[in-house]
Design a protein around this motif. Structure first.
Motif, PDB file in Angstrom:
ATOM      1  N   PRO A 120       4.495   7.084 -11.835  1.00  0.00           N
ATOM      2  CA  PRO A 120       3.641   6.946 -10.651  1.00  0.00           C
ATOM      3  C   PRO A 120       4.212   7.739  -9.489  1.00  0.00           C
ATOM      4  CG  PRO A 120       4.915   4.948 -11.039  1.00  0.00           C
ATOM      5  CD  PRO A 120       5.185   5.862 -12.194  1.00  0.00           C
ATOM      6  N   SER A 121       3.338   8.118  -8.584  1.00  0.00           N
ATOM      7  CA  SER A 121       3.805   8.825  -7.396  1.00  0.00           C
ATOM      8  C   SER A 121       4.332   7.810  -6.385  1.00  0.00           C
ATOM      9  CB  SER A 121       2.663   9.640  -6.772  1.00  0.00           C
ATOM     10  OG  SER A 121       1.769   8.777  -6.090  1.00  0.00           O
ATOM     11  N   SER A 122       4.932   8.309  -5.329  1.00  0.00           N
ATOM     12  CA  SER A 122       5.479   7.410  -4.310  1.00  0.00           C
ATOM     13  C   SER A 122       4.371   6.684  -3.557  1.00  0.00           C
ATOM     14  CB  SER A 122       6.345   8.205  -3.326  1.00  0.00           C
ATOM     15  OG  SER A 122       5.551   9.175  -2.664  1.00  0.00           O
ATOM     16  N   ARG A 123       3.135   7.114  -3.707  1.00  0.00           N
ATOM     17  CA  ARG A 123       2.007   6.464  -3.041  1.00  0.00           C
ATOM     18  C   ARG A 123       1.338   5.408  -3.911  1.00  0.00           C
ATOM     19  NH1 ARG A 123      -0.420   8.818   1.208  1.00  0.00           N
ATOM     20  NH2 ARG A 123      -2.486   8.356   0.379  1.00  0.00           N
ATOM     21  N   VAL A 170      -6.366   1.181   7.411  1.00  0.00           N
ATOM     22  CA  VAL A 170      -5.126   0.818   6.703  1.00  0.00           C
ATOM     23  C   VAL A 170      -5.441  -0.193   5.607  1.00  0.00           C
ATOM     24  CG1 VAL A 170      -2.870  -0.295   6.927  1.00  0.00           C
ATOM     25  CG2 VAL A 170      -3.643   1.311   8.679  1.00  0.00           C
ATOM     26  N   GLY A 171      -6.250  -1.207   5.936  1.00  0.00           N
ATOM     27  CA  GLY A 171      -6.629  -2.223   4.949  1.00  0.00           C
ATOM     28  C   GLY A 171      -7.388  -1.630   3.784  1.00  0.00           C
ATOM     29  N   ASP A 172      -8.329  -0.725   4.065  1.00  0.00           N
ATOM     30  CA  ASP A 172      -9.099  -0.090   2.994  1.00  0.00           C
ATOM     31  C   ASP A 172      -8.200   0.732   2.074  1.00  0.00           C
ATOM     32  OD1 ASP A 172     -11.419  -1.217   3.976  1.00  0.00           O
ATOM     33  OD2 ASP A 172     -12.098   0.611   4.992  1.00  0.00           O
ATOM     34  N   THR A 173      -7.233   1.444   2.656  1.00  0.00           N
ATOM     35  CA  THR A 173      -6.307   2.253   1.855  1.00  0.00           C
ATOM     36  C   THR A 173      -5.456   1.361   0.953  1.00  0.00           C
ATOM     37  OG1 THR A 173      -6.206   3.963   3.563  1.00  0.00           O
ATOM     38  CG2 THR A 173      -4.402   3.919   1.973  1.00  0.00           C
ATOM     39  N   LEU A 174      -4.923   0.290   1.522  1.00  0.00           N
ATOM     40  CA  LEU A 174      -4.107  -0.632   0.721  1.00  0.00           C
ATOM     41  C   LEU A 174      -4.931  -1.273  -0.391  1.00  0.00           C
ATOM     42  CD1 LEU A 174      -1.907  -2.332   3.449  1.00  0.00           C
ATOM     43  CD2 LEU A 174      -1.158  -0.761   1.648  1.00  0.00           C
ATOM     44  N   LYS A 175      -6.177  -1.647  -0.098  1.00  0.00           N
ATOM     45  CA  LYS A 175      -7.044  -2.263  -1.112  1.00  0.00           C
ATOM     46  C   LYS A 175      -7.311  -1.276  -2.238  1.00  0.00           C
ATOM     47  CE  LYS A 175     -10.169  -5.368  -2.553  1.00  0.00           C
ATOM     48  NZ  LYS A 175     -10.322  -5.096  -3.964  1.00  0.00           N
TER      49      LYS A 175
END
Length: 154
Positions: free
Chosen positions: A68-71, A32-37
């Motif tokens: 931008p996309s929702s992500r 989760v942290g890697d994705t947010l970073k």
């Protein structure tokens, strides 16, 4: 969050799986942290204006805007410069902060001191040590004094 995954457990005689219980589970905290970073590093600055209506202009006159996309992460203002003191943002800066001279992380002197350098000094530190618990409910300790090298941002 689309990174969630379904996990199931079988119930029944001798693992026959006559009944399944399923639930959604978050990925490991590190993932989760890697994705947010990654999203933070790829964030896009967006600008907006509130200058009235667009009467008189046709849609073909407007520049193409890639939304931008929702992500995606977006921001309106740059982050304040935390290296220098700022009354506007209420940040004290990093001058005088204690840093770790051997760390390459956020607490490391190079990053925390914003490239300004640091000074090192010896400091005597007194701490409780050799503590003993006495029945019932009393602890006695000695005071131990050591000399530590402290690094402080310029």
């Amino acid at each position: 969050m689309t990174e969630m995954r379904q996990e199931c457990k079988c119930h029944g005689m001798s693992g026959s799986c006559s009944l399944r219980t399923c639930w959604m589970r978050l990925p490991p905290f590190r993932a989760v942290g890697d994705t947010l970073k990654d999203r933070f590093d790829g964030a896009s600055k967006v600008t907006y204006s509130n200058n009235g209506s667009n009467r008189g202009s046709s849609r073909s006159d407007l520049p193409h805007l890639e939304l931008p996309s929702s992500r995606d992460l977006v921001y309106f203002e740059k982050s304040p410069n935390f290296c220098s003191p700022s009354e506007k943002s209420g940040t004290p800066g990093t001058t005088g902060r204690i840093c770790n001279s051997t760390s390459l992380g956020l607490d490391g002197c190079e990053l925390l001191c914003c490239g300004r350098g640091y000074r090192s000094r010896a400091e005597k530190v007194t701490e409780r040590c050799h503590c003993t618990f006495h029945w019932c409910c009393h602890v006695t300790c000695l005071n131990c004094t050591t000399t530590q090298i402290v690094h402080e941002c310029l």
